[in-house]
Design a protein around this motif. Structure first.
Motif, PDB file in Angstrom:
ATOM      1  N   PHE A  71       0.789  -1.226   0.000  1.00  0.00           N
ATOM      2  CA  PHE A  71       0.000   0.000   0.000  1.00  0.00           C
ATOM      3  C   PHE A  71       0.821   1.276   0.000  1.00  0.00           C
ATOM      4  O   PHE A  71       0.286   2.352  -0.207  1.00  0.00           O
ATOM      5  CB  PHE A  71      -0.978   0.003   1.185  1.00  0.00           C
ATOM      6  CG  PHE A  71      -2.042  -1.038   1.039  1.00  0.00           C
ATOM      7  CD1 PHE A  71      -3.007  -0.929   0.052  1.00  0.00           C
ATOM      8  CD2 PHE A  71      -2.054  -2.146   1.866  1.00  0.00           C
ATOM      9  CE1 PHE A  71      -3.984  -1.890  -0.099  1.00  0.00           C
ATOM     10  CE2 PHE A  71      -3.025  -3.119   1.727  1.00  0.00           C
ATOM     11  CZ  PHE A  71      -3.992  -2.992   0.734  1.00  0.00           C
ATOM     12  N   LYS A  72       2.124   1.207   0.209  1.00  0.00           N
ATOM     13  CA  LYS A  72       2.962   2.406   0.236  1.00  0.00           C
ATOM     14  C   LYS A  72       2.933   3.183  -1.084  1.00  0.00           C
ATOM     15  O   LYS A  72       2.898   4.407  -1.061  1.00  0.00           O
ATOM     16  CB  LYS A  72       4.395   2.044   0.613  1.00  0.00           C
ATOM     17  CG  LYS A  72       5.247   3.274   0.869  1.00  0.00           C
ATOM     18  CD  LYS A  72       6.542   2.894   1.511  1.00  0.00           C
ATOM     19  CE  LYS A  72       7.418   4.084   1.674  1.00  0.00           C
ATOM     20  NZ  LYS A  72       7.239   4.780   2.908  1.00  0.00           N
ATOM     21  N   PRO A  73       2.924   2.511  -2.265  1.00  0.00           N
ATOM     22  CA  PRO A  73       2.873   3.296  -3.507  1.00  0.00           C
ATOM     23  C   PRO A  73       1.619   4.159  -3.635  1.00  0.00           C
ATOM     24  O   PRO A  73       1.604   5.111  -4.382  1.00  0.00           O
ATOM     25  CB  PRO A  73       2.905   2.234  -4.607  1.00  0.00           C
ATOM     26  CG  PRO A  73       3.532   1.050  -3.972  1.00  0.00           C
ATOM     27  CD  PRO A  73       3.132   1.104  -2.520  1.00  0.00           C
ATOM     28  N   PHE A  74       0.561   3.836  -2.890  1.00  0.00           N
ATOM     29  CA  PHE A  74      -0.668   4.605  -2.976  1.00  0.00           C
ATOM     30  C   PHE A  74      -0.642   5.831  -2.082  1.00  0.00           C
ATOM     31  O   PHE A  74      -1.597   6.593  -2.051  1.00  0.00           O
ATOM     32  CB  PHE A  74      -1.869   3.719  -2.631  1.00  0.00           C
ATOM     33  CG  PHE A  74      -2.019   2.563  -3.572  1.00  0.00           C
ATOM     34  CD1 PHE A  74      -2.333   2.762  -4.904  1.00  0.00           C
ATOM     35  CD2 PHE A  74      -1.795   1.268  -3.126  1.00  0.00           C
ATOM     36  CE1 PHE A  74      -2.453   1.700  -5.766  1.00  0.00           C
ATOM     37  CE2 PHE A  74      -1.916   0.197  -3.993  1.00  0.00           C
ATOM     38  CZ  PHE A  74      -2.244   0.413  -5.323  1.00  0.00           C
ATOM     39  N   ASP A  75       0.441   6.020  -1.363  1.00  0.00           N
ATOM     40  CA  ASP A  75       0.581   7.171  -0.484  1.00  0.00           C
ATOM     41  C   ASP A  75       0.954   8.375  -1.342  1.00  0.00           C
ATOM     42  O   ASP A  75       2.115   8.677  -1.546  1.00  0.00           O
ATOM     43  CB  ASP A  75       1.650   6.884   0.584  1.00  0.00           C
ATOM     44  CG  ASP A  75       1.804   8.029   1.560  1.00  0.00           C
ATOM     45  OD1 ASP A  75       1.012   8.991   1.490  1.00  0.00           O
ATOM     46  OD2 ASP A  75       2.720   7.954   2.403  1.00  0.00           O
ATOM     47  N   SER A  76      -0.057   9.078  -1.834  1.00  0.00           N
ATOM     48  CA  SER A  76       0.188  10.157  -2.784  1.00  0.00           C
ATOM     49  C   SER A  76       0.947  11.318  -2.157  1.00  0.00           C
ATOM     50  O   SER A  76       1.676  12.023  -2.839  1.00  0.00           O
ATOM     51  CB  SER A  76      -1.129  10.653  -3.373  1.00  0.00           C
ATOM     52  OG  SER A  76      -1.961  11.134  -2.339  1.00  0.00           O
ATOM     53  N   ALA A  77       0.794  11.538  -0.873  1.00  0.00           N
ATOM     54  CA  ALA A  77       1.502  12.653  -0.235  1.00  0.00           C
ATOM     55  C   ALA A  77       3.005  12.425  -0.288  1.00  0.00           C
ATOM     56  O   ALA A  77       3.778  13.360  -0.480  1.00  0.00           O
ATOM     57  CB  ALA A  77       1.040  12.815   1.206  1.00  0.00           C
ATOM     58  N   LYS A  78       3.457  11.178  -0.124  1.00  0.00           N
ATOM     59  CA  LYS A  78       4.889  10.885  -0.176  1.00  0.00           C
ATOM     60  C   LYS A  78       5.417  10.976  -1.598  1.00  0.00           C
ATOM     61  O   LYS A  78       6.552  11.367  -1.829  1.00  0.00           O
ATOM     62  CB  LYS A  78       5.161   9.475   0.355  1.00  0.00           C
ATOM     63  CG  LYS A  78       5.160   9.389   1.836  1.00  0.00           C
ATOM     64  CD  LYS A  78       6.537   9.631   2.331  1.00  0.00           C
ATOM     65  CE  LYS A  78       6.648   9.217   3.775  1.00  0.00           C
ATOM     66  NZ  LYS A  78       7.871   9.596   4.350  1.00  0.00           N
ATOM     67  N   ASN A  79       4.603  10.560  -2.584  1.00  0.00           N
ATOM     68  CA  ASN A  79       5.063  10.495  -3.965  1.00  0.00           C
ATOM     69  C   ASN A  79       4.912  11.809  -4.715  1.00  0.00           C
ATOM     70  O   ASN A  79       5.437  11.952  -5.806  1.00  0.00           O
ATOM     71  CB  ASN A  79       4.308   9.390  -4.712  1.00  0.00           C
ATOM     72  CG  ASN A  79       4.669   8.020  -4.182  1.00  0.00           C
ATOM     73  OD1 ASN A  79       5.760   7.812  -3.674  1.00  0.00           O
ATOM     74  ND2 ASN A  79       3.749   7.078  -4.276  1.00  0.00           N
TER      75      ASN A  79
END
Length: 148
Positions: A71-79
């Protein structure tokens, strides 16, 4: 007994140490292992064998780690790209040559986004006054530009 301790005490101490490590670091480092230790401690209270407690700790830790990786790739704030707030915001913008750009003479001014900058040509050719240029980079305090 695990290392001479009651199993639930061992898991409690391990969980506390892992949570302390998590608090002292800026990234997710050991939270999933703390979750596994919590699950093993609960299994200990329910009367599971030490071998089963270890299997539960490893399995739950693995599931929690896998969930974070999935689920980390879905963390739009980080990306998301950080907002451009300084001089780098002019890169890619279009400007107007106010003073002929001549790299040999070391002259040239460009106005972009309401600011006047010293400029050099990207390919070394002269660019005449009033020409439109695209800002390619910043080198020191000068814009590196190309004619549009």
């Amino acid at each position: 007994m695990i290392l001479g301790l009651e199993p639930w005490v061992f898991w409690l101490i391990l969980m506390a140490v892992l949570l302390l490590i998590e608090v002292l670091t800026v990234n997710l480092v050991s939270i999933w292992f703390a979750g596994g230790a919590l699950a093993a401690m609960i299994a200990s209270f329910l009367g599971a064998s030490v071998l089963l407690q270890i299997i539960i700790a490893v399995a739950i830790s693995g599931v929690l780690l896998a969930a974070v990786l999935i689920f980390k790739p879905f963390d739009s704030a980080k990306n998301a790209q950080p907002p451009r707030t300084n001089s780098d915001r002019v890169i890619g913008e279009v400007g107007i040559v106010l003073e002929r750009i001549d790299d040999v003479e070391g002259k040239g001014l460009v106005k972009v986004m309401g600011q006047t900058w010293s400029a050099v040509s990207q390919d070394g050719t002269a660019i005449e006054k009033n020409a439109e240029v695209r800002i390619c980079a910043i080198s020191g305090v000068k814009l590196v530009v190309e004619r549009i």
